[in-house]
Design a protein around this motif. Structure first.
Motif, PDB file in Angstrom:
ATOM      1  N   GLY A 181      32.190 -16.363  26.300  1.00  0.00           N
ATOM      2  CA  GLY A 181      32.496 -17.780  26.432  1.00  0.00           C
ATOM      3  C   GLY A 181      32.673 -18.501  25.111  1.00  0.00           C
ATOM      4  O   GLY A 181      33.535 -19.374  24.989  1.00  0.00           O
ATOM      5  N   SER A 182      31.888 -18.138  24.112  1.00  0.00           N
ATOM      6  CA  SER A 182      31.990 -18.847  22.829  1.00  0.00           C
ATOM      7  C   SER A 182      33.352 -18.640  22.199  1.00  0.00           C
ATOM      8  O   SER A 182      34.005 -19.584  21.748  1.00  0.00           O
ATOM      9  CB  SER A 182      30.905 -18.342  21.877  1.00  0.00           C
ATOM     10  N   THR A 183      33.784 -17.397  22.190  1.00  0.00           N
ATOM     11  CA  THR A 183      35.091 -17.087  21.602  1.00  0.00           C
ATOM     12  C   THR A 183      36.214 -17.746  22.394  1.00  0.00           C
ATOM     13  O   THR A 183      37.170 -18.287  21.816  1.00  0.00           O
ATOM     14  CB  THR A 183      35.278 -15.553  21.573  1.00  0.00           C
ATOM     15  N   ILE A 184      36.086 -17.715  23.713  1.00  0.00           N
ATOM     16  CA  ILE A 184      37.153 -18.299  24.540  1.00  0.00           C
ATOM     17  C   ILE A 184      37.187 -19.813  24.371  1.00  0.00           C
ATOM     18  O   ILE A 184      38.254 -20.407  24.202  1.00  0.00           O
ATOM     19  CB  ILE A 184      36.967 -17.899  26.026  1.00  0.00           C
ATOM     20  N   ASP A 185      36.016 -20.438  24.385  1.00  0.00           N
ATOM     21  CA  ASP A 185      35.968 -21.895  24.205  1.00  0.00           C
ATOM     22  C   ASP A 185      36.592 -22.282  22.874  1.00  0.00           C
ATOM     23  O   ASP A 185      37.383 -23.234  22.783  1.00  0.00           O
ATOM     24  CB  ASP A 185      34.511 -22.396  24.238  1.00  0.00           C
ATOM     25  N   CYS A 186      36.220 -21.551  21.850  1.00  0.00           N
ATOM     26  CA  CYS A 186      36.734 -21.848  20.513  1.00  0.00           C
ATOM     27  C   CYS A 186      38.256 -21.695  20.489  1.00  0.00           C
ATOM     28  O   CYS A 186      38.979 -22.546  19.958  1.00  0.00           O
ATOM     29  CB  CYS A 186      36.070 -20.894  19.518  1.00  0.00           C
ATOM     30  N   SER A 187      38.736 -20.643  21.114  1.00  0.00           N
ATOM     31  CA  SER A 187      40.178 -20.370  21.143  1.00  0.00           C
ATOM     32  C   SER A 187      40.947 -21.469  21.871  1.00  0.00           C
ATOM     33  O   SER A 187      42.049 -21.852  21.469  1.00  0.00           O
ATOM     34  CB  SER A 187      40.438 -19.033  21.847  1.00  0.00           C
ATOM     35  N   LYS A 188      40.351 -21.954  22.948  1.00  0.00           N
ATOM     36  CA  LYS A 188      41.019 -23.005  23.711  1.00  0.00           C
ATOM     37  C   LYS A 188      41.224 -24.261  22.866  1.00  0.00           C
ATOM     38  O   LYS A 188      42.307 -24.865  22.875  1.00  0.00           O
ATOM     39  CB  LYS A 188      40.170 -23.379  24.935  1.00  0.00           C
ATOM     40  N   VAL A 189      40.175 -24.637  22.155  1.00  0.00           N
ATOM     41  CA  VAL A 189      40.288 -25.880  21.391  1.00  0.00           C
ATOM     42  C   VAL A 189      41.183 -25.664  20.164  1.00  0.00           C
ATOM     43  O   VAL A 189      41.913 -26.571  19.749  1.00  0.00           O
ATOM     44  CB  VAL A 189      38.901 -26.454  21.034  1.00  0.00           C
ATOM     45  N   ILE A 190      41.181 -24.452  19.629  1.00  0.00           N
ATOM     46  CA  ILE A 190      42.152 -24.126  18.569  1.00  0.00           C
ATOM     47  C   ILE A 190      43.572 -24.315  19.107  1.00  0.00           C
ATOM     48  O   ILE A 190      44.432 -24.923  18.455  1.00  0.00           O
ATOM     49  CB  ILE A 190      41.968 -22.659  18.086  1.00  0.00           C
ATOM     50  N   ALA A 191      43.814 -23.796  20.329  1.00  0.00           N
ATOM     51  CA  ALA A 191      45.151 -23.870  20.926  1.00  0.00           C
ATOM     52  C   ALA A 191      45.593 -25.318  21.121  1.00  0.00           C
ATOM     53  O   ALA A 191      46.774 -25.651  20.947  1.00  0.00           O
ATOM     54  CB  ALA A 191      45.159 -23.121  22.259  1.00  0.00           C
ATOM     55  N   ALA A 192      44.642 -26.174  21.486  1.00  0.00           N
ATOM     56  CA  ALA A 192      44.972 -27.595  21.672  1.00  0.00           C
ATOM     57  C   ALA A 192      45.113 -28.294  20.323  1.00  0.00           C
ATOM     58  O   ALA A 192      46.032 -29.110  20.120  1.00  0.00           O
ATOM     59  CB  ALA A 192      43.890 -28.274  22.506  1.00  0.00           C
ATOM     60  N   ALA A 193      44.202 -27.950  19.411  1.00  0.00           N
ATOM     61  CA  ALA A 193      44.221 -28.606  18.090  1.00  0.00           C
ATOM     62  C   ALA A 193      45.506 -28.281  17.326  1.00  0.00           C
ATOM     63  O   ALA A 193      45.988 -29.094  16.533  1.00  0.00           O
ATOM     64  CB  ALA A 193      42.993 -28.175  17.282  1.00  0.00           C
ATOM     65  N   ALA A 194      46.058 -27.099  17.599  1.00  0.00           N
ATOM     66  CA  ALA A 194      47.308 -26.715  16.936  1.00  0.00           C
ATOM     67  C   ALA A 194      48.459 -27.630  17.327  1.00  0.00           C
ATOM     68  O   ALA A 194      49.465 -27.727  16.626  1.00  0.00           O
ATOM     69  CB  ALA A 194      47.656 -25.263  17.270  1.00  0.00           C
ATOM     70  N   CYS A 195      48.300 -28.303  18.465  1.00  0.00           N
ATOM     71  CA  CYS A 195      49.347 -29.209  18.955  1.00  0.00           C
ATOM     72  C   CYS A 195      48.929 -30.674  18.812  1.00  0.00           C
ATOM     73  O   CYS A 195      49.472 -31.555  19.477  1.00  0.00           O
ATOM     74  CB  CYS A 195      49.642 -28.921  20.421  1.00  0.00           C
ATOM     75  N   TYR A 196      47.927 -30.934  17.969  1.00  0.00           N
ATOM     76  CA  TYR A 196      47.382 -32.300  17.853  1.00  0.00           C
ATOM     77  C   TYR A 196      47.362 -32.702  16.386  1.00  0.00           C
ATOM     78  O   TYR A 196      46.972 -31.907  15.522  1.00  0.00           O
ATOM     79  CB  TYR A 196      45.964 -32.315  18.435  1.00  0.00           C
ATOM     80  N   ASP A 197      47.749 -33.927  16.117  1.00  0.00           N
ATOM     81  CA  ASP A 197      47.867 -34.353  14.728  1.00  0.00           C
ATOM     82  C   ASP A 197      46.546 -34.756  14.074  1.00  0.00           C
ATOM     83  O   ASP A 197      46.382 -34.607  12.870  1.00  0.00           O
ATOM     84  CB  ASP A 197      48.863 -35.527  14.618  1.00  0.00           C
ATOM     85  N   GLY A 198      45.615 -35.260  14.849  1.00  0.00           N
ATOM     86  CA  GLY A 198      44.359 -35.735  14.263  1.00  0.00           C
ATOM     87  C   GLY A 198      43.342 -34.631  14.074  1.00  0.00           C
ATOM     88  O   GLY A 198      43.682 -33.447  14.089  1.00  0.00           O
ATOM     89  N   ASP A 199      42.071 -35.031  13.925  1.00  0.00           N
ATOM     90  CA  ASP A 199      41.006 -34.041  13.755  1.00  0.00           C
ATOM     91  C   ASP A 199      40.631 -33.444  15.113  1.00  0.00           C
ATOM     92  O   ASP A 199      40.483 -34.169  16.096  1.00  0.00           O
ATOM     93  CB  ASP A 199      39.777 -34.723  13.135  1.00  0.00           C
ATOM     94  N   PRO A 200      40.412 -32.123  15.183  1.00  0.00           N
ATOM     95  CA  PRO A 200      40.102 -31.474  16.459  1.00  0.00           C
ATOM     96  C   PRO A 200      38.864 -32.035  17.165  1.00  0.00           C
ATOM     97  O   PRO A 200      38.765 -31.951  18.385  1.00  0.00           O
ATOM     98  CB  PRO A 200      39.874 -30.012  16.058  1.00  0.00           C
ATOM     99  N   TRP A 201      37.929 -32.584  16.416  1.00  0.00           N
ATOM    100  CA  TRP A 201      36.720 -33.120  17.056  1.00  0.00           C
ATOM    101  C   TRP A 201      37.061 -34.226  18.058  1.00  0.00           C
ATOM    102  O   TRP A 201      36.367 -34.425  19.049  1.00  0.00           O
ATOM    103  CB  TRP A 201      35.728 -33.608  15.995  1.00  0.00           C
ATOM    104  N   ASP A 202      38.179 -34.929  17.798  1.00  0.00           N
ATOM    105  CA  ASP A 202      38.650 -35.956  18.751  1.00  0.00           C
ATOM    106  C   ASP A 202      38.814 -35.355  20.148  1.00  0.00           C
ATOM    107  O   ASP A 202      38.509 -36.000  21.155  1.00  0.00           O
ATOM    108  CB  ASP A 202      40.039 -36.488  18.359  1.00  0.00           C
ATOM    109  N   LEU A 203      39.303 -34.113  20.191  1.00  0.00           N
ATOM    110  CA  LEU A 203      39.613 -33.461  21.468  1.00  0.00           C
ATOM    111  C   LEU A 203      38.352 -32.996  22.183  1.00  0.00           C
ATOM    112  O   LEU A 203      38.345 -32.815  23.397  1.00  0.00           O
ATOM    113  CB  LEU A 203      40.544 -32.258  21.246  1.00  0.00           C
ATOM    114  N   VAL A 204      37.280 -32.796  21.393  1.00  0.00           N
ATOM    115  CA  VAL A 204      35.990 -32.437  21.977  1.00  0.00           C
ATOM    116  C   VAL A 204      35.343 -33.697  22.562  1.00  0.00           C
ATOM    117  O   VAL A 204      34.760 -33.670  23.657  1.00  0.00           O
ATOM    118  CB  VAL A 204      35.078 -31.782  20.921  1.00  0.00           C
ATOM    119  N   LEU A 205      35.492 -34.784  21.843  1.00  0.00           N
ATOM    120  CA  LEU A 205      34.922 -36.042  22.316  1.00  0.00           C
ATOM    121  C   LEU A 205      35.658 -36.573  23.542  1.00  0.00           C
ATOM    122  O   LEU A 205      35.070 -37.230  24.394  1.00  0.00           O
ATOM    123  CB  LEU A 205      34.974 -37.103  21.202  1.00  0.00           C
ATOM    124  N   ASP A 206      36.935 -36.278  23.649  1.00  0.00           N
ATOM    125  CA  ASP A 206      37.740 -36.852  24.722  1.00  0.00           C
ATOM    126  C   ASP A 206      38.870 -35.894  25.106  1.00  0.00           C
ATOM    127  O   ASP A 206      39.930 -35.867  24.476  1.00  0.00           O
ATOM    128  CB  ASP A 206      38.311 -38.198  24.260  1.00  0.00           C
TER     129      ASP A 206
END
Lengths: 385, 385
Positions: free
Chosen positions: A97-122
Motif C-alpha cells: 500500500g505504501s508504494t502504491i499510495d506514493c505512486s498514485k500521488v506522484i501520478a497526479a502531481a506530475a499533472c499538477y502545477d503546484g506543490d503535491p501536498w495540495d493534492l493530499v490536503l484536497d
C-alpha cells in the motif's frame, strides 16, 4: 440504503504467473516510472519478473526506489519531478500500500502545477493523473483497486488520506505468491488492516444495508479463517490468495456503497503513525478493541451482537449484551493470536503524546458511527496505552 | 482458487431518482434506440422519466417496443436494422433482463455483417457493439452489469446464451422504486433467478474459493431475508433495494471469479423455456430442489451441509447428511412460500417433451459440479413433473 454510484474501473489479473499481463502496460505508453520500496521485491521475485516483462514489451523504465512505509511527501515530490524530466507515460507501483499510495500521488502531481501536498490536503484538486499500474506484493490496504492514498509529512507530524477517481489504477497484478516471503508480523498487520477497513464500513447507522453487512461478514470470516494459516504456513497458496482478494474487496468501495459513513479508527491510527511512524496495521489492531469497548452501549449492542453471531459464530442462546462483549473479546484475542501487540506502550507510543494527538482530532469524529469528542478519543488512547 | 481476470466496467447509478444520470448518455452519442417490452415501464414511471431526461439532454430517440420475455431473434434482427437505417449511436434498454439481453445483441448485431443468430451461437464473433445503457425495472438476471444475453428462436425451440465483453453496459440506472409495481409472481421469479445464479457458482468443485463461497452466502441470505418482504409489502424500499443490488452482484462475475465452473440448472431450464415459453425464474425454482436431490451424495454432502448451516442457519448439532437434506427442504419450502409452482406440470410442461429436452442436453453437463448424463437429466425432469 443510501444512493450510490458504483464505479470500480480497475482491472485485476489475479493468480499465479499473472505478471505476464504486465505487458499490457505498453498500451498506456512507452516510458514507465517503476516505484518501489526496499529490497523485498527483489527477494520475492516481483522485481525480476516485472523487469523481464517490461523489457519484452519494449517499454523504457526508470526506477524510483526507497519508498518508506508511511510514504513521505518528499518522495512524491521527487517522483513527480522525475516524471516531468523524463517525460514519463505511466507510473508502475511494485509493492504494498505504501508504494502504491506514493505512486498514485506522484501520478497526479506530475499533472499538477503546484506543490503535491495540495493534492493530499484536497483530493478535489486532482484533475488529471498519469495512468497507474500496480503489482501487489502485500495484502493490506486495498490501494491496488481504489482511489485512495495516504501520505505523510513527518516533519509536520501529518499523515493524511486523499481520494480521487483519477487515482484508481488502470490495472493491477495480484499474484499471491509474491506474499509468500512476508514476515509473520507483516502478514498479521495486513490482515488487521483489512479487517479494520471492513469494521469501518460494517459499523454504520445507515439502515437497510443488509447485503452490505453480509458482504462485510464474508470478508471478515475470510480474514479469520486464513490469517492464522498464512502466518503458520506462509506458502499456503489458498490462504495467501483469499487474504489478497479480501484486501482488494475490503476497500474497492463495494462493501461501503449504500451504507458507508465517516471512519473512526483509521483517523485515530493516522495520528499514531504520524507521530511514531508505527506500522499502520499494528496501530489499528491495538486501537480497534478499545474503540469497540468505548462505543459499546445499549444503542450499539444489537450491532455488536450481530457481529458476534454472524462473524464469530457466537451462540444465539446468549443475550445481546453478553454476545456483544464476547465479540469484542474475540476480536482482541484474534489479533493477539496473530502475534500483534495489544498496547500502545508495546508499540513505543508515549503517554505524553496522547493529549496532543487527541487534540488534533477534536473535530474529526462528529458524524461517525458513534461520534467522539476530544475527551472520548483521549480516553481510548489512554485505555490502549 | 483458480486464476481470474476481474473486469466489471459497468458504472451503476443506484437509488432513488438516479434516472437524472441518464443524461450522461449524451456523452455516448445523440441518436438513441430505446428498447422496451410491454406497457409496464409506462406504469412504473420509468418511461416518462427517461423520455424527459433524454429530451433535456438533447438526444434524439427512436423506440423499439414489444420485446417479449424470452426475447426473440426476430426482434434482434428488427432492432439491428433500425440501428443501421437510423444511424443509431447508443442502445438504451428500459426493462428487465429480457429487454436488456435483446438490446445487447441488437447493439452487437448493428456492428456485424452476417445474421445476428451467429452472435448467439458464438459470442466470440462479436468484435464490436454500440454502447449499451440500461434502466433496470426488474431485479433478476443481472444483465444490467454483465456481458451475457439469452436469445430464443421459438420456431426452432432454441434458447441460447451468449457472452462478450463488448456486451457489458456502459452504465446502468438502478432505481428500486421502478420495481414497486411488479406483481408478486414476477418478484418471486426474480428472486428465484438471483438465487439460482448464486447456486450455479456456489456449488463448485474448485477448491480454495472460501471468500467466493462467503460472498455467495451473503447474496443468498439477502434473497431469503427480503424476497418475502417484497412480496408482502411491494413498496418496501429496503427490500426492493437489497434485491435489486443482489441481482447485479449475483451475476456481474464477481462471485464466480476464481471458483466458477460450467452451470447446470440454467441449461436445463433453457430447454423448458424454449419449448414452453415459461418464465425463466419459475422454471429455475421448480428444477433447483430436484437437481439438489439428484446431486446429493456422500461426496457432495459436506457442501450441502455448509449451505444449510451458513445460509439457513441449521444447527451444528445435526450430522452433515441430515443437514444437507434439510437444506434442500428449506430451499423447496422457500420457493413454495413465495408462491412459486413446485412442479413442471403446474407450469404446463408435458411429459412427452421431457425425453426430447433431455436428449438435447446429452453432452452439455460433462464438466459441471456433478456431471449429468442424458438419463440423469431425464430423471430430474421426471421427478419435477
Amino acid at each position: 440504503m443510501n444512493n450510490f454510484n458504483y464505479s470500480i474501473p480497475t482491472e485485476v489479473y489475479f493468480g499465479k504467473g499473472q505478471i505476464k499481463n504486465l505487458a499490457e502496460i505498453a498500451n498506456l505508453g512507452t516510458k514507465v516510472l517503476m516505484v518501489y520500496g526496499g529490497g523485498s521485491i527483489k527477494r520475492n521475485g516481483a522485481y525480476d519478473e516485472a523487469c523481464a516483462v517490461l523489457h519484452e514489451a519494449g517499454t523504457k523504465y526508470y526506477e524510483l526506489s526507497g519508498v518508506d512505509p508511511n510514504p513521505r511527501i518528499d518522495t512524491v515530490r521527487m517522483g513527480a519531478e522525475l516524471c516531468r524530466s523524463k517525460d514519463i507515460d505511466v507510473v508502475l507501483a511494485i509493492g504494498g500500500g505504501s508504494t502504491i499510495d506514493c505512486s498514485k500521488v506522484i501520478a497526479a502531481a506530475a499533472c499538477y502545477d503546484g506543490d503535491p501536498w495540495d493534492l493530499v490536503l484536497d483530493g478535489s484538486k486532482i484533475k488529471a493523473a498519469l495512468p497507474v499500474v500496480t503489482v501487489l506484493t502485500m495484502a493490506a490496504t486495498g490501494s491496488e483497486m481504489n482511489g485512495n492514498a495516504v501520505i505523510s509529512d513527518m516533519g509536520a507530524n501529518e499523515k493524511l488520506g486523499t481520494y480521487s477517481h483519477w487515482l484508481k489504477p488502470v490495472f493491477s497484478i495480484e499474484d499471491p505468491k509474491y506474499t509468500y516471503s512476508l514476515p509473520a508480523g507483516q502478514t498479521a498487520a495486513g490482515v488487521a488492516d483489512i479487517m479494520s477497513h471492513v469494521f469501518e464500513q460494517y459499523f454504520t447507522t445507515v439502515s437497510g444495508g443488509f447485503i452490505q453487512a453480509r458482504l462485510c461478514e464474508a470478508i471478515l470470516k475470510t480474514c479469520i479463517q486464513y490469517g492464522p494459516v498464512a502466518i503458520k504456513t506462509p506458502k499456503n497458496y489458498d490462504a495467501r490468495a483469499n487474504i489478497m482478494w479480501a484486501s482488494s474487496l475490503a476497500l474497492n468501495e463495494l462493501i461501503g456503497y449504500g451504507s458507508g459513513m465517516p471512519w473512526t479508527v483509521h483517523g485515530m491510527e493516522h495520528e499514531l503513525s504520524a507521530f511514531y511512524d508505527i506500522t499502520h496495521g499494528v496501530g489499528l489492531a491495538i486501537l480497534t478493541p478499545f474503540w469497540m469497548d468505548k462505543v459499546l452501549s445499549d444503542e450499539t449492542t444489537p450491532k455488536f451482537a450481530e457481529y458476534g453471531r454472524n462473524v464469530w459464530g457466537l451462540s444465539d442462546a446468549d443475550d445481546d449484551m453478553t454476545t456483544a462483549k464476547k465479540s469484542i473479546e474475540c476480536t482482541r484475542e484474534f489479533f493477539k493470536s496473530m502475534g500483534l501487540p495489544e498496547t500502545l506502550t508495546e508499540a513505543g507510543v508515549e503517554e505524553k503524546s496522547l493529549p496532543v494527538m487527541a487534540a488534533k482530532l477534536k473535530n474529526t469524529f462528529k458524524k461517525t458511527y458513534v461520534p467522539l469528542s476530544e475527551a472520548d478519543v483521549l480516553e481510548i488512547y489512554q485505555a490502549a496505552l
